[in-house]
Design a protein around this motif. Structure first.
Motif, PDB file in Angstrom:
ATOM      1  N   GLU A 161       0.652  -1.241   0.141  1.00  0.00           N
ATOM      2  CA  GLU A 161      -0.101   0.015  -0.113  1.00  0.00           C
ATOM      3  C   GLU A 161       0.828   1.196   0.049  1.00  0.00           C
ATOM      4  OE1 GLU A 161      -3.442   0.549  -0.333  1.00  0.00           O
ATOM      5  OE2 GLU A 161      -3.345  -1.506  -0.828  1.00  0.00           O
ATOM      6  N   HIS A 162       2.112   1.237   0.802  1.00  0.00           N
ATOM      7  CA  HIS A 162       2.826   2.241   0.673  1.00  0.00           C
ATOM      8  C   HIS A 162       3.444   2.736  -0.563  1.00  0.00           C
ATOM      9  CE1 HIS A 162       5.624   5.304   2.320  1.00  0.00           C
ATOM     10  NE2 HIS A 162       6.631   4.763   1.770  1.00  0.00           N
ATOM     11  N   LEU A 163       3.954   1.471  -1.331  1.00  0.00           N
ATOM     12  CA  LEU A 163       4.382   1.584  -2.666  1.00  0.00           C
ATOM     13  C   LEU A 163       3.385   2.309  -3.672  1.00  0.00           C
ATOM     14  CD1 LEU A 163       6.288  -1.712  -2.686  1.00  0.00           C
ATOM     15  CD2 LEU A 163       7.360   0.362  -3.172  1.00  0.00           C
ATOM     16  N   LEU A 164       2.065   1.731  -3.351  1.00  0.00           N
ATOM     17  CA  LEU A 164       0.840   2.367  -4.481  1.00  0.00           C
ATOM     18  C   LEU A 164       0.613   3.701  -3.950  1.00  0.00           C
ATOM     19  CD1 LEU A 164      -0.888   0.841  -6.496  1.00  0.00           C
ATOM     20  CD2 LEU A 164      -2.674   0.569  -4.837  1.00  0.00           C
ATOM     21  N   ALA A 165       0.552   4.262  -2.990  1.00  0.00           N
ATOM     22  CA  ALA A 165       0.427   5.482  -2.498  1.00  0.00           C
ATOM     23  C   ALA A 165       1.767   6.427  -2.913  1.00  0.00           C
ATOM     24  CB  ALA A 165       0.411   5.633  -0.809  1.00  0.00           C
ATOM     25  N   SER A 166       2.826   5.866  -3.222  1.00  0.00           N
ATOM     26  CA  SER A 166       3.794   6.655  -3.746  1.00  0.00           C
ATOM     27  C   SER A 166       4.093   6.746  -5.252  1.00  0.00           C
ATOM     28  CB  SER A 166       5.282   5.915  -2.863  1.00  0.00           C
ATOM     29  OG  SER A 166       5.195   5.972  -1.502  1.00  0.00           O
ATOM     30  N   GLY A 167       3.021   6.244  -5.941  1.00  0.00           N
ATOM     31  CA  GLY A 167       3.206   5.823  -7.279  1.00  0.00           C
ATOM     32  C   GLY A 167       3.963   4.956  -7.899  1.00  0.00           C
ATOM     33  N   LYS A 168       4.453   4.112  -6.955  1.00  0.00           N
ATOM     34  CA  LYS A 168       5.292   2.919  -7.686  1.00  0.00           C
ATOM     35  C   LYS A 168       4.178   1.721  -7.930  1.00  0.00           C
ATOM     36  CE  LYS A 168       9.216   4.654  -5.114  1.00  0.00           C
ATOM     37  NZ  LYS A 168      10.223   4.506  -4.052  1.00  0.00           N
ATOM     38  N   SER A 169       3.780   1.869  -9.105  1.00  0.00           N
ATOM     39  CA  SER A 169       2.537   0.685  -9.362  1.00  0.00           C
ATOM     40  C   SER A 169       3.165  -0.494  -9.580  1.00  0.00           C
ATOM     41  CB  SER A 169       1.735   1.141 -10.525  1.00  0.00           C
ATOM     42  OG  SER A 169       1.191   2.342 -10.285  1.00  0.00           O
ATOM     43  N   ARG A 170       4.203  -0.841 -10.276  1.00  0.00           N
ATOM     44  CA  ARG A 170       4.607  -2.139 -10.624  1.00  0.00           C
ATOM     45  C   ARG A 170       5.328  -2.636  -9.267  1.00  0.00           C
ATOM     46  NH1 ARG A 170       5.638  -4.363 -15.178  1.00  0.00           N
ATOM     47  NH2 ARG A 170       5.186  -2.564 -16.290  1.00  0.00           N
ATOM     48  N   ALA A 172       4.450  -2.081  -6.383  1.00  0.00           N
ATOM     49  CA  ALA A 172       3.164  -2.258  -5.392  1.00  0.00           C
ATOM     50  C   ALA A 172       2.532  -3.637  -5.749  1.00  0.00           C
ATOM     51  CB  ALA A 172       2.166  -1.196  -5.482  1.00  0.00           C
ATOM     52  N   VAL A 173       2.677  -4.067  -7.113  1.00  0.00           N
ATOM     53  CA  VAL A 173       2.017  -5.388  -7.538  1.00  0.00           C
ATOM     54  C   VAL A 173       3.151  -6.428  -7.393  1.00  0.00           C
ATOM     55  CG1 VAL A 173       0.924  -6.634  -9.478  1.00  0.00           C
ATOM     56  CG2 VAL A 173       0.360  -4.369  -8.979  1.00  0.00           C
ATOM     57  N   GLN A 174       4.354  -6.325  -7.398  1.00  0.00           N
ATOM     58  CA  GLN A 174       5.115  -7.139  -7.189  1.00  0.00           C
ATOM     59  C   GLN A 174       5.326  -7.539  -5.813  1.00  0.00           C
ATOM     60  OE1 GLN A 174       8.666  -5.042  -8.636  1.00  0.00           O
ATOM     61  NE2 GLN A 174       8.781  -6.068 -10.451  1.00  0.00           N
ATOM     62  N   GLU A 175       5.278  -6.650  -4.954  1.00  0.00           N
ATOM     63  CA  GLU A 175       4.956  -7.125  -3.276  1.00  0.00           C
ATOM     64  C   GLU A 175       3.909  -7.839  -3.219  1.00  0.00           C
ATOM     65  OE1 GLU A 175       6.198  -7.218   0.340  1.00  0.00           O
ATOM     66  OE2 GLU A 175       7.392  -6.457  -0.997  1.00  0.00           O
ATOM     67  N   ILE A 176       2.593  -7.373  -3.635  1.00  0.00           N
ATOM     68  CA  ILE A 176       1.491  -8.359  -3.028  1.00  0.00           C
ATOM     69  C   ILE A 176       1.229  -9.649  -3.919  1.00  0.00           C
ATOM     70  CG2 ILE A 176      -0.293  -7.722  -5.147  1.00  0.00           C
ATOM     71  CD1 ILE A 176      -1.146  -7.262  -1.592  1.00  0.00           C
ATOM     72  N   LEU A 177       2.096  -9.690  -5.110  1.00  0.00           N
ATOM     73  CA  LEU A 177       2.249 -11.075  -5.872  1.00  0.00           C
ATOM     74  C   LEU A 177       3.307 -11.955  -5.006  1.00  0.00           C
ATOM     75  CD1 LEU A 177       1.294 -12.674  -8.461  1.00  0.00           C
ATOM     76  CD2 LEU A 177       3.107 -11.796  -9.532  1.00  0.00           C
ATOM     77  N   TRP A 178       4.132 -11.288  -4.396  1.00  0.00           N
ATOM     78  CA  TRP A 178       5.159 -12.082  -3.779  1.00  0.00           C
ATOM     79  C   TRP A 178       4.282 -12.511  -2.592  1.00  0.00           C
ATOM     80  CZ3 TRP A 178       6.329 -11.232   1.481  1.00  0.00           C
ATOM     81  CH2 TRP A 178       7.517 -11.990   2.010  1.00  0.00           C
ATOM     82  N   LEU A 179       3.577 -11.665  -1.856  1.00  0.00           N
ATOM     83  CA  LEU A 179       2.757 -12.380  -0.643  1.00  0.00           C
ATOM     84  C   LEU A 179       1.896 -13.535  -0.989  1.00  0.00           C
ATOM     85  CD1 LEU A 179       2.108 -12.045   2.315  1.00  0.00           C
ATOM     86  CD2 LEU A 179       0.513 -10.194   1.803  1.00  0.00           C
ATOM     87  N   LEU A 180       1.203 -13.537  -2.289  1.00  0.00           N
ATOM     88  CA  LEU A 180       0.258 -14.280  -2.727  1.00  0.00           C
ATOM     89  C   LEU A 180       1.103 -15.597  -2.691  1.00  0.00           C
ATOM     90  CD1 LEU A 180      -2.124 -13.416  -5.455  1.00  0.00           C
ATOM     91  CD2 LEU A 180      -2.523 -14.781  -3.432  1.00  0.00           C
ATOM     92  N   GLU A 181       2.341 -15.672  -3.414  1.00  0.00           N
ATOM     93  CA  GLU A 181       3.195 -16.944  -3.463  1.00  0.00           C
ATOM     94  C   GLU A 181       3.545 -17.220  -2.060  1.00  0.00           C
ATOM     95  OE1 GLU A 181       6.122 -16.797  -7.064  1.00  0.00           O
ATOM     96  OE2 GLU A 181       5.771 -14.769  -6.316  1.00  0.00           O
ATOM     97  N   GLY A 237       2.345  -9.463 -20.436  1.00  0.00           N
ATOM     98  CA  GLY A 237       1.206  -9.351 -19.530  1.00  0.00           C
ATOM     99  C   GLY A 237       1.351  -8.395 -18.783  1.00  0.00           C
ATOM    100  N   GLY A 238       1.513  -8.689 -17.423  1.00  0.00           N
ATOM    101  CA  GLY A 238       1.841  -7.651 -16.317  1.00  0.00           C
ATOM    102  C   GLY A 238       3.249  -7.242 -16.271  1.00  0.00           C
ATOM    103  N   GLY A 239       4.045  -8.202 -16.757  1.00  0.00           N
ATOM    104  CA  GLY A 239       5.616  -8.118 -16.697  1.00  0.00           C
ATOM    105  C   GLY A 239       6.056  -7.867 -15.399  1.00  0.00           C
ATOM    106  N   GLU A 255      -4.645   0.325 -12.741  1.00  0.00           N
ATOM    107  CA  GLU A 255      -4.532  -1.220 -13.112  1.00  0.00           C
ATOM    108  C   GLU A 255      -3.736  -1.882 -11.719  1.00  0.00           C
ATOM    109  OE1 GLU A 255      -3.574  -1.127 -17.835  1.00  0.00           O
ATOM    110  OE2 GLU A 255      -1.973  -0.842 -16.495  1.00  0.00           O
ATOM    111  N   ALA A 256      -2.801  -1.176 -11.090  1.00  0.00           N
ATOM    112  CA  ALA A 256      -2.134  -1.529  -9.869  1.00  0.00           C
ATOM    113  C   ALA A 256      -3.236  -1.550  -8.728  1.00  0.00           C
ATOM    114  CB  ALA A 256      -1.110  -0.501  -9.385  1.00  0.00           C
ATOM    115  N   ARG A 257      -4.265  -0.773  -8.728  1.00  0.00           N
ATOM    116  CA  ARG A 257      -5.143  -0.711  -7.723  1.00  0.00           C
ATOM    117  C   ARG A 257      -5.977  -1.972  -7.891  1.00  0.00           C
ATOM    118  NH1 ARG A 257      -5.107   1.025  -2.912  1.00  0.00           N
ATOM    119  NH2 ARG A 257      -5.266  -1.386  -2.920  1.00  0.00           N
ATOM    120  N   LEU A 258      -6.469  -1.983  -9.153  1.00  0.00           N
ATOM    121  CA  LEU A 258      -7.133  -3.452  -9.220  1.00  0.00           C
ATOM    122  C   LEU A 258      -6.354  -4.809  -9.086  1.00  0.00           C
ATOM    123  CD1 LEU A 258      -9.485  -5.000 -10.901  1.00  0.00           C
ATOM    124  CD2 LEU A 258      -8.139  -4.781 -12.921  1.00  0.00           C
TER     125      LEU A 258
END
Length: 282
Positions: A161-170, A172-181, A237-239, A255-258
Motif C-alpha cells: 500500500e505504501h508503494l501504491l500511495a507513492s506512485g510505484k505501481s509495478r 506495489a503489485v510485485q510485493e502483493i504477488l510475492w505475498l500471494l506466493e 502481460g503484467g511483466g 491497474e495496480a489498484r485493481l
C-alpha cells in the motif's frame, strides 16, 4: 486552485498532524531548488499558507526567519483545515513552476508519500481523500498461522500500500504477488478429504488445491489465481516476474489498484480456507 467540496472551505474536513507538517516542510518544500534564492521559494509558500488561514504576511528579514515564519504558518494552517493546507501546498508549487526559474519540483507521488497520513492526496486538479483508495481488508490475525507468519503478512500488505500511495505501481503489485506466493506455501502438506497438498511452490500448490476440491469454490478460485498469476508473470502481460516486453506500456495506478485489490481478496479467502482445512485435519 485545487478542486474539492466547497463546504470544506468553511467546515474543516480534518487537520494535519504536526509530524506531517514537519515532513512536508523538510522533505518537500526544502528540497525544491531553482535559479532563484531559497528565501524566494520560502516566501512564495509563506504567502500561500498565510492565505489558507485568511491572513497576509510580510517579507521576512532573512532566510532563517523566512523558514521559521513558514513553519509557523504551515502549523497553523494544518491545525485548522487539512484541505486548505493541501491547497496552499499545491498553490505554492504551482507558483514556483510558473516563475520560469528552472525549478526542480518533486512529483505528486513523492509529495503524497508525506501528505497521505493527513487523509488527503493531491491528484491535480483534484484533492482526494485517501478513503477513496481504502484497500480491501485482510484479517490482521490468522489463527492457523504463527505470530511470525502473521507479522510477515501484515508487513507485506503495508509495504504494498505504501508503494501504491507513492506512485510505484509495478513495485506495489510485485510485493502483493510475492505475498500471494508466500501464503500459498502455508498449504504444503495440508490434508483434505481427498488427499494432501504435495506441491512445493505456487503453481503446483494451486494445482493440488484445485484437483483436491473439484466442483467447490476453492476449485474455481484456484483457476482464477492461476490465470492472474500467469498474466502478471508474463512479459507481454503484467511483466511482474519475468520482465516486461519493452513495447509494453507502464502499469497505470488504476491497474495496480485493481491487481492489488484482487490479490487482497484472494489472500483473505486463502487465509480463511487455510484455517478451515487445518482445523478439519485434526
Amino acid at each position: 486552485m485545487l478542486q474539492f467540496d466547497p463546504n470544506w472551505r468553511f467546515n474543516s474536513p480534518g487537520t494535519v498532524d504536526p509530524e506531517v507538517v514537519s515532513d512536508i516542510l523538510q522533505q518537500v518544500i526544502n528540497r525544491i531548488a531553482g535559479d532563484c534564492s531559497r528565501k524566494h521559494i520560502l516566501e512564495t509558500f509563506k504567502r500561500r499558507f498565510a492565505q489558507s488561514i485568511g491572513t497576509t504576511t510580510g517579507t521576512s528579514s532573512s532566510e532563517s526567519w523566512a523558514e521559521s515564519d513558514l513553519e509557523r504558518l504551515m502549523s497553523q494552517s494544518g491545525n485548522e483545515n487539512a484541505a486548505l493546507f493541501a491547497e496552499a501546498l499545491h498553490g505554492g508549487m504551482a507558483d514556483i513552476e510558473a516563475m520560469n526559474v528552472n525549478a526542480a519540483i518533486p512529483p505528486w507521488d513523492y509529495v503524497n508519500r508525506f501528505l497521505t497520513p493527513s487523509g488527503f492526496a493531491i491528484s491535480p486538479p483534484h484533492l482526494v481523500t485517501t478513503a477513496q483508495f481504502k484497500p480491501i481488508a485482510v484479517p490482521a490475525h490468522v489463527p492457523s498461522l504463527d505470530a511470525q507468519a502473521n507479522e510477515k503478512i501484515q508487513r507485506s500488505l503495508h509495504d504494498s500500500e505504501h508503494l501504491l500511495a507513492s506512485g510505484k505501481s509495478r513495485a506495489a503489485v510485485q510485493e502483493i504477488l510475492w505475498l500471494l506466493e508466500t501464503i500459498s506455501t502455508a498449504f504444503r502438506g495440508v490434508e483434505t478429504a481427498n488427499g494432501s497438498v504435495t506441491g512445493k511452490y505456487f503453481s503446483k500448490i494451486i494445482a493440488d488445491l484445485r484437483n483436491l476440491n473439484r466442483g467447490k469454490t476453492l476449485d474455481r478460485v484456484s483457476a482464477w489465481l492461476d490465470n492472474i498469476y500467469g498474466y502478471l508473470s508474463a512479459p507481454d502481460g503484467g511483466g511482474i516476474r519475468h520482465g516486461a516486453a519493452l513495447s509494453n506500456d507502464e502499469m497505470t495506478a488504476s491497474e495496480a489498484r485493481l491487481f492489488c485489490d484482487l490479490s487482497r481478496s484472494y489472500i483473505t479467502y486463502l487465509l480463511h480456507e487455510h484455517t478451515r482445512l487445518v482445523g478439519e485435519s485434526f
